[in-house]
Design an enzyme around this catalytic site. Structure first.
Site: not given
Ligand SMILES: *Cc1c(COP(=O)(O)O)cnc(C)c1O
Length: 403
Positions: A112, A184, A209
């Site tokens: 990311y 992640d 998300k």
């Molecule tokens: C959006 C996202 C993040 C960061 O998350 P936030 O809630 O925007 O701080 C980290 N990793 C991935 C894969 C993401 O899609």
């Protein structure tokens, strides 16, 4: 009802909540409070010394937040979870926790954009270095490990190229070298993939998300299996760096989470239908969706995921100009970053989410100006398809592309 051994579809609704402890409220109450009162000075002393468990101050724990943490731990097959004010607060917390000056972090080929930014900053300020690897074979992983490597930081599927990393393989090599594995898992949600089952030490999510799923909260979650280590994280990095979630946002996520299983099933079902449609579209070249027989990593996908989720990336003929013309021609589909919402969203990684990465590195990752990332929503698939179809037709006409 015994809350211990329930299925995920039930856990998203019930886990960690006993209504009789909360005035019989069916819905989890929102404890919108910064602090908690002690019945006496002595009780305050006992709470601080740990002699008596109970609430103290919301940065150290809050009942609404605690229910969310318990529920997420269950969904990821973990022992313990911590909630944060953003996905990046979870990422920074775990990287601060596992590294010190002089250490090295080995990353999957894509990460990311803001995780990349954080690692660059840690390198500059604290001499904590990082490097990237496709992590595709045992030899390749071995060759990427340095004497000062302390952890392997993985995204799978990788944003936005949808490339997979074999979690069991990474664990096997990491274990041999005593390295922590951090995954992640934002793109799959805990309903489609559980990295702890494949030996990962920590799993994190941008709860912004799929977990929340309604596009109205920024939040993060971190899950682990070692209770003592997680308690240590709670009482050091989480408490003292302080990137905690607000009780209201935790409450909204608990509400969104109740339909995670139904949403993920529909996101995945819609996406599969759209992959077939895109395959028959002449202006589209590569379709990147791992949970599909046409993808070179389909075997890995089947091994570690139960379905593909809603993200599809694809290349469009005609480069940046055609990509932007296409996006502007869409009517139902919204142009926006973020993903995992009910609304179908589209973005152009080279000029948006991944614009901070230098062009040469971006191209190496396969993020060209032709690449578009679609987050398939929950609308009727025919309506999503019709919108894509009319926009593709406009691109063909405008750029006089032969059908
Ligand atoms: C959006 C996202 C993040 C960061 O998350 P936030 O809630 O925007 O701080 C980290 N990793 C991935 C894969 C993401 O899609």
């Amino acid at each position: 009802m015994n809350n211990e051994f329930i299925k995920k579809e039930t856990a998203v609704i019930h886990k960690g909540y006993l209504s009789h402890q909360h005035h019989d409220s069916l819905s989890v109450p929102l404890y919108q409070t910064s602090t908690f009162t002690f019945s006496s000075a002595e009780q305050g002393e006992r709470r601080f010394s740990g002699e008596e468990s109970g609430n103290i101050y919301s940065r150290l724990g809050n009942p609404t937040v605690r229910i969310l943490e318990e529920r997420i731990a269950e969904l990821e097959n973990g022992q313990s979870a911590l909630a944060f004010g953003s996905g990046m607060a979870a990422v920074s917390a775990i990287l601060i926790h596992v590294t010190k000056t002089g250490d090295h972090v080995l990353c999957s080929r894509g990460i990311y954009g803001c995780t990349f930014g954080l690692l660059e900053m840690m390198d500059e300020k604290y001499n904590i270095s990082h490097s990237f690897s496709a992590l595709s074979t045992e030899q390749e992983i071995e060759a990427s490990i340095r004497p000062e490597t302390v952890c392997i930081y993985v995204e799978t599927p990788i944003n936005p190229t949808m490339e997979l990393v074999d979690l069991a393989l990474v664990h096997k090599v990491a274990q041999k070298h005593g390295l922590k594995v951090i995954v992640d898992n934002t793109f799959s949600s805990p309903y489609l993939q559980n990295p702890l089952d494949f030996g990962a030490d920590y799993v994190l999510h941008s709860a912004t998300k799929y977990i929340n799923g309604h596009g109205d909260v920024i939040a993060g979650l971190l899950i682990g299996n070692d209770m003592e280590d997680m308690m240590n994280l709670r009482m050091t990095v989480q408490k003292d760096v302080g990137g905690i979630i607000s009780p209201f946002d935790a409450w909204l996520i608990l509400r969104g989470l109740k339909t995670l299983h139904i949403r993920m099933d529909r996101h995945s079902e819609n996406a599969l239908k759209l992959v077939s449609f895109l395959q028959s579209t002449p202006v589209v070249t590569d379709i990147l969706y791992p949970f599909h027989p046409s993808h070179p990593q389909f075997e890995i996908a089947k091994k570690q995921m139960t379905a593909g989720g809603g993200l599809i990336s694809f290349n469009i003929k005609g480069g940046k100009e055609a990509a932007q013309y296409f996006m502007n021609a869409l009517q139902l589909i919204k142009i926006a970053v973020s993903l995992g919402d009910a609304e179908t969203l589209i973005q152009h990684p080279a000029t948006m989410t991944h614009s901070v990465i230098p062009e040469v590195d971006r191209e190496k990752m396969g993020i060209t100006h032709s690449l578009l990332r679609l987050s398939v929503g929950l609308e009727h698939v025919d309506d999503i398809m019709a919108d894509l179809e009319q926009a593709f037709a406009k691109v063909e006409t405008h750029f006089a592309m032969a059908k």
